[in-house]
Design a protein around this motif. Structure first.
Motif, PDB file in Angstrom:
ATOM      1  N   THR A 224       5.030 -63.767  -9.667  1.00  0.00           N
ATOM      2  CA  THR A 224       6.109 -63.087 -10.379  1.00  0.00           C
ATOM      3  C   THR A 224       7.459 -63.565  -9.855  1.00  0.00           C
ATOM      4  OG1 THR A 224       6.164 -61.209  -8.834  1.00  0.00           O
ATOM      5  CG2 THR A 224       4.689 -61.037 -10.727  1.00  0.00           C
ATOM      6  N   ASP A 225       8.359 -63.848 -10.773  1.00  0.00           N
ATOM      7  CA  ASP A 225       9.680 -64.304 -10.338  1.00  0.00           C
ATOM      8  C   ASP A 225      10.418 -63.224  -9.572  1.00  0.00           C
ATOM      9  OD1 ASP A 225      10.096 -62.673 -12.524  1.00  0.00           O
ATOM     10  OD2 ASP A 225      11.307 -64.106 -13.649  1.00  0.00           O
ATOM     11  N   ASN A 226      10.123 -61.952  -9.862  1.00  0.00           N
ATOM     12  CA  ASN A 226      10.777 -60.859  -9.132  1.00  0.00           C
ATOM     13  C   ASN A 226      10.568 -60.985  -7.627  1.00  0.00           C
ATOM     14  OD1 ASN A 226      11.732 -59.668 -11.426  1.00  0.00           O
ATOM     15  ND2 ASN A 226      10.147 -58.103 -11.540  1.00  0.00           N
ATOM     16  N   ALA A 227       9.332 -61.313  -7.222  1.00  0.00           N
ATOM     17  CA  ALA A 227       9.018 -61.396  -5.800  1.00  0.00           C
ATOM     18  C   ALA A 227       9.818 -62.503  -5.122  1.00  0.00           C
ATOM     19  CB  ALA A 227       7.521 -61.638  -5.615  1.00  0.00           C
ATOM     20  N   LEU A 228       9.871 -63.673  -5.743  1.00  0.00           N
ATOM     21  CA  LEU A 228      10.636 -64.787  -5.173  1.00  0.00           C
ATOM     22  C   LEU A 228      12.120 -64.483  -5.134  1.00  0.00           C
ATOM     23  CD1 LEU A 228       8.968 -68.029  -6.582  1.00  0.00           C
ATOM     24  CD2 LEU A 228       9.503 -67.559  -4.191  1.00  0.00           C
ATOM     25  N   ILE A 229      12.624 -63.918  -6.215  1.00  0.00           N
ATOM     26  CA  ILE A 229      14.054 -63.621  -6.302  1.00  0.00           C
ATOM     27  C   ILE A 229      14.450 -62.572  -5.269  1.00  0.00           C
ATOM     28  CG2 ILE A 229      15.787 -62.511  -7.777  1.00  0.00           C
ATOM     29  CD1 ILE A 229      14.473 -64.047 -10.132  1.00  0.00           C
ATOM     30  N   HIS A 288       0.288 -63.070  -4.267  1.00  0.00           N
ATOM     31  CA  HIS A 288       0.630 -61.700  -4.657  1.00  0.00           C
ATOM     32  C   HIS A 288       2.084 -61.439  -4.276  1.00  0.00           C
ATOM     33  CE1 HIS A 288       0.370 -57.240  -4.427  1.00  0.00           C
ATOM     34  NE2 HIS A 288      -0.649 -57.365  -5.250  1.00  0.00           N
ATOM     35  N   SER A 289       2.739 -60.538  -4.959  1.00  0.00           N
ATOM     36  CA  SER A 289       4.146 -60.269  -4.652  1.00  0.00           C
ATOM     37  C   SER A 289       4.335 -59.812  -3.211  1.00  0.00           C
ATOM     38  CB  SER A 289       4.729 -59.238  -5.630  1.00  0.00           C
ATOM     39  OG  SER A 289       3.971 -58.053  -5.627  1.00  0.00           O
ATOM     40  N   ALA A 290       3.341 -59.112  -2.647  1.00  0.00           N
ATOM     41  CA  ALA A 290       3.447 -58.683  -1.251  1.00  0.00           C
ATOM     42  C   ALA A 290       3.439 -59.893  -0.320  1.00  0.00           C
ATOM     43  CB  ALA A 290       2.296 -57.735  -0.901  1.00  0.00           C
ATOM     44  N   GLY A 291       2.556 -60.864  -0.597  1.00  0.00           N
ATOM     45  CA  GLY A 291       2.501 -62.061   0.224  1.00  0.00           C
ATOM     46  C   GLY A 291       3.746 -62.917   0.092  1.00  0.00           C
ATOM     47  N   ILE A 292       4.247 -63.056  -1.124  1.00  0.00           N
ATOM     48  CA  ILE A 292       5.468 -63.842  -1.352  1.00  0.00           C
ATOM     49  C   ILE A 292       6.650 -63.202  -0.630  1.00  0.00           C
ATOM     50  CG2 ILE A 292       7.144 -64.555  -3.091  1.00  0.00           C
ATOM     51  CD1 ILE A 292       4.646 -66.259  -3.153  1.00  0.00           C
ATOM     52  N   ARG A 293       6.770 -61.890  -0.717  1.00  0.00           N
ATOM     53  CA  ARG A 293       7.883 -61.198  -0.054  1.00  0.00           C
ATOM     54  C   ARG A 293       7.775 -61.320   1.468  1.00  0.00           C
ATOM     55  NH1 ARG A 293      10.570 -56.972  -2.487  1.00  0.00           N
ATOM     56  NH2 ARG A 293      11.673 -56.916  -0.494  1.00  0.00           N
ATOM     57  N   ALA A 294       6.573 -61.142   1.998  1.00  0.00           N
ATOM     58  CA  ALA A 294       6.392 -61.194   3.448  1.00  0.00           C
ATOM     59  C   ALA A 294       6.620 -62.610   3.984  1.00  0.00           C
ATOM     60  CB  ALA A 294       4.994 -60.701   3.819  1.00  0.00           C
ATOM     61  N   GLN A 345      -0.860 -53.972  -0.936  1.00  0.00           N
ATOM     62  CA  GLN A 345      -0.266 -53.706  -2.243  1.00  0.00           C
ATOM     63  C   GLN A 345       1.232 -54.036  -2.259  1.00  0.00           C
ATOM     64  OE1 GLN A 345      -2.277 -52.921  -4.733  1.00  0.00           O
ATOM     65  NE2 GLN A 345      -4.014 -52.827  -3.319  1.00  0.00           N
ATOM     66  N   SER A 346       1.808 -54.020  -3.468  1.00  0.00           N
ATOM     67  CA  SER A 346       3.233 -54.339  -3.632  1.00  0.00           C
ATOM     68  C   SER A 346       4.115 -53.109  -3.440  1.00  0.00           C
ATOM     69  CB  SER A 346       3.480 -54.936  -5.022  1.00  0.00           C
ATOM     70  OG  SER A 346       2.820 -56.156  -5.161  1.00  0.00           O
ATOM     71  N   THR A 347       3.833 -52.347  -2.411  1.00  0.00           N
ATOM     72  CA  THR A 347       4.672 -51.202  -2.073  1.00  0.00           C
ATOM     73  C   THR A 347       5.620 -51.603  -0.950  1.00  0.00           C
ATOM     74  OG1 THR A 347       3.120 -50.351  -0.406  1.00  0.00           O
ATOM     75  CG2 THR A 347       2.786 -49.633  -2.698  1.00  0.00           C
ATOM     76  N   SER A 348       6.740 -50.943  -0.870  1.00  0.00           N
ATOM     77  CA  SER A 348       7.706 -51.268   0.187  1.00  0.00           C
ATOM     78  C   SER A 348       7.088 -51.087   1.564  1.00  0.00           C
ATOM     79  CB  SER A 348       8.958 -50.398   0.038  1.00  0.00           C
ATOM     80  OG  SER A 348       8.619 -49.025   0.063  1.00  0.00           O
ATOM     81  N   GLN A 349       6.200 -50.083   1.703  1.00  0.00           N
ATOM     82  CA  GLN A 349       5.567 -49.828   2.995  1.00  0.00           C
ATOM     83  C   GLN A 349       4.625 -50.967   3.379  1.00  0.00           C
ATOM     84  OE1 GLN A 349       3.155 -46.288   3.140  1.00  0.00           O
ATOM     85  NE2 GLN A 349       3.061 -46.267   5.373  1.00  0.00           N
ATOM     86  N   ASP A 350       3.783 -51.401   2.437  1.00  0.00           N
ATOM     87  CA  ASP A 350       2.843 -52.487   2.737  1.00  0.00           C
ATOM     88  C   ASP A 350       3.577 -53.806   3.002  1.00  0.00           C
ATOM     89  OD1 ASP A 350       0.768 -50.751   2.432  1.00  0.00           O
ATOM     90  OD2 ASP A 350      -0.301 -51.912   0.920  1.00  0.00           O
ATOM     91  N   ILE A 351       4.618 -54.072   2.211  1.00  0.00           N
ATOM     92  CA  ILE A 351       5.380 -55.307   2.405  1.00  0.00           C
ATOM     93  C   ILE A 351       6.053 -55.312   3.766  1.00  0.00           C
ATOM     94  CG2 ILE A 351       7.367 -56.636   1.580  1.00  0.00           C
ATOM     95  CD1 ILE A 351       6.617 -55.680  -1.265  1.00  0.00           C
ATOM     96  N   ALA A 352       6.632 -54.178   4.157  1.00  0.00           N
ATOM     97  CA  ALA A 352       7.313 -54.082   5.461  1.00  0.00           C
ATOM     98  C   ALA A 352       6.322 -54.253   6.604  1.00  0.00           C
ATOM     99  CB  ALA A 352       8.040 -52.751   5.574  1.00  0.00           C
ATOM    100  N   ARG A 353       5.143 -53.631   6.500  1.00  0.00           N
ATOM    101  CA  ARG A 353       4.136 -53.736   7.565  1.00  0.00           C
ATOM    102  C   ARG A 353       3.630 -55.166   7.690  1.00  0.00           C
ATOM    103  NH1 ARG A 353      -0.743 -50.296   6.888  1.00  0.00           N
ATOM    104  NH2 ARG A 353      -1.111 -50.884   9.065  1.00  0.00           N
ATOM    105  N   LEU A 354       3.361 -55.805   6.562  1.00  0.00           N
ATOM    106  CA  LEU A 354       2.868 -57.187   6.596  1.00  0.00           C
ATOM    107  C   LEU A 354       3.942 -58.125   7.132  1.00  0.00           C
ATOM    108  CD1 LEU A 354       0.640 -59.214   5.996  1.00  0.00           C
ATOM    109  CD2 LEU A 354       1.461 -59.332   3.624  1.00  0.00           C
ATOM    110  N   THR A 355       5.178 -57.910   6.732  1.00  0.00           N
ATOM    111  CA  THR A 355       6.296 -58.740   7.213  1.00  0.00           C
ATOM    112  C   THR A 355       6.441 -58.622   8.721  1.00  0.00           C
ATOM    113  OG1 THR A 355       7.489 -58.515   5.112  1.00  0.00           O
ATOM    114  CG2 THR A 355       8.781 -59.129   7.054  1.00  0.00           C
TER     115      THR A 355
END
Length: 370
Positions: A224-229, A288-294, A345-355
């Motif tokens: 998703t472009d949202n995740a990269l952006i 996944h957006s979570a992986g791209i964000r992290a 998942q693509s939740t702020s909590q999961d993304i923050a923990r993975l990051t």
């Protein structure tokens, strides 16, 4: 040879901007699609065309049901872009005294052409116009505002600005932003540069994301472009960011350097995780957006380590290869998180923990290697 068919309308003409003619008038609902096309967003030979999202049938049906419910008040204006070939003739006669001379009343003549070649394009109100065309009563008078421009960029600018406060698909706005140069509101301006970089990543054959990014005009991508952006926006916020260091203070941004940084980093990510790259998010949390964000957040500290390093690519490859055995993008459980690979998942909590986990893990591995 028969005369060209036209639609003549009583209208008021005014000017805005740098002499752009703007008209206010009423049309019967059924006449909108006689003179105006809907310019759907799409790509032809990698060039972005149009700007309108896909028809939302449920929304159209709801509006149609309302219009068919009996005598209704429907004062919502439709906004059209008009081709320069429309003609306006001022009305003759003396104006009443003490009149507010904002506009010039007269007759607007719009030529009627076949679908796909019409002299007007709907900038705002496509769902309403479709509902009006389907309504039983074709004589509902609809207010219309039309501005004269055959420039697609101007039409896109107006579309974005008019729809800014409405729940338009974020991906639609993302894809249109690189195509406009108008002064945008702050929140949209912050997304414009990342959108430009995202578009380059998707269309450059040398990019690891070539053809993989899901855009509004082409939903065949997997990322998703949202995740990269969003990842790029974070990096741009600070001068210490991998991208933010190339933001100019009044002298312009070095977009080329930003793009080179993205190519270097994400190409190394692709090489470090070949079994996870290019798969659907359901089969690879890296895409996944979570992986791209992290992984996007990990870019900042890793690129900072490359300052002054002669062979940045080799060093980055070494760092990520060292990290790879501890990552679980396609199977297993993330040690330290206690989460199965496919439960992220693509939740702020999961993304923050993975990051946080990736940054801490990379730091610990670097200390052990030194």
């Amino acid at each position: 040879m028969s005369a060209r068919e036209t639609l003549k309308i009583r209208a008021v003409r005014a000017e805005q901007g740098e002499g752009v003619a703007v008209f206010a008038f009423f049309l019967f609902g059924a006449d909108i699609h006689r003179i105006a096309d809907i310019s759907r967003i799409r790509r032809e030979d990698h060039e972005l065309k149009g700007f309108q999202r896909r028809e939302i049938r449920e929304h159209v049906n709801q509006i149609t049901a309302f219009l068919d419910s009996g005598p209704v008040l429907f004062p919502n204006a439709v906004i059209l872009a008009l081709a320069p070939e429309v003609d306006f003739a001022s009305a003759r006669g003396r104006s009443p005294g003490n009149m507010c001379e904002v506009g010039d009343a007269g007759t607007l003549t719009i030529p009627i052409y076949p679908e796909g070649r019409r002299a007007a394009w709907i900038v705002d109100g496509q769902q309403r116009s479709l509902a009006l065309a389907a309504a039983k009563d074709h004589s509902i008078a609809v207010p219309v505002i039309g501005f004269v421009s055959d420039e697609l960029e101007t039409q896109r600018e107006q579309f974005i600005l008019v729809n800014k406060a409405k729940p338009l698909p974020t991906r639609l706005i993302n894809e249109l932003l690189p195509e406009v140069s108008v002064l945008l509101p702050r929140d949209l301006a912050a997304r414009q540069l990342p959108s430009v970089l995202c578009e380059a990543l998707n269309t450059d054959p040398n990019s690891p994301f070539f053809g993989l990014i899901k855009r509004e005009s082409d939903r065949s991508g997997i990322v998703t472009d949202n995740a990269l952006i969003d990842a790029m926006k974070v990096s741009l916020k600070t001068s210490a960011g991998a991208l933010g260091q190339f933001k100019g203070n009044g002298s312009g941004n070095d977009a080329e350097a930003m793009y080179d940084t993205l190519l270097l980093y994400w190409s190394a990510v692709k090489e470090a995780f070949p079994e996870a790259w290019g798969k659907a998010p359901a089969n690879s949390r890296l895409m996944h957006s979570a992986g791209i964000r992290a992984m996007g957040a990990l870019m900042d500290p890793l690129m900072l380590k490359l300052d002054g390093v002669p062979d940045k690519r080799a060093t980055l490859r070494t760092i990520l290869t060292r990290l790879a055995p501890h990552c679980h993008w396609t199977e297993g459980t993330w040690e330290g998180l206690g989460v199965d690979w496919n439960k992220v998942q693509s939740t702020s909590q999961d993304i923050a923990r993975l990051t946080d986990h990736l940054i801490r893990l990379e730091r610990d591995l670097a200390r052990s290697a030194s």
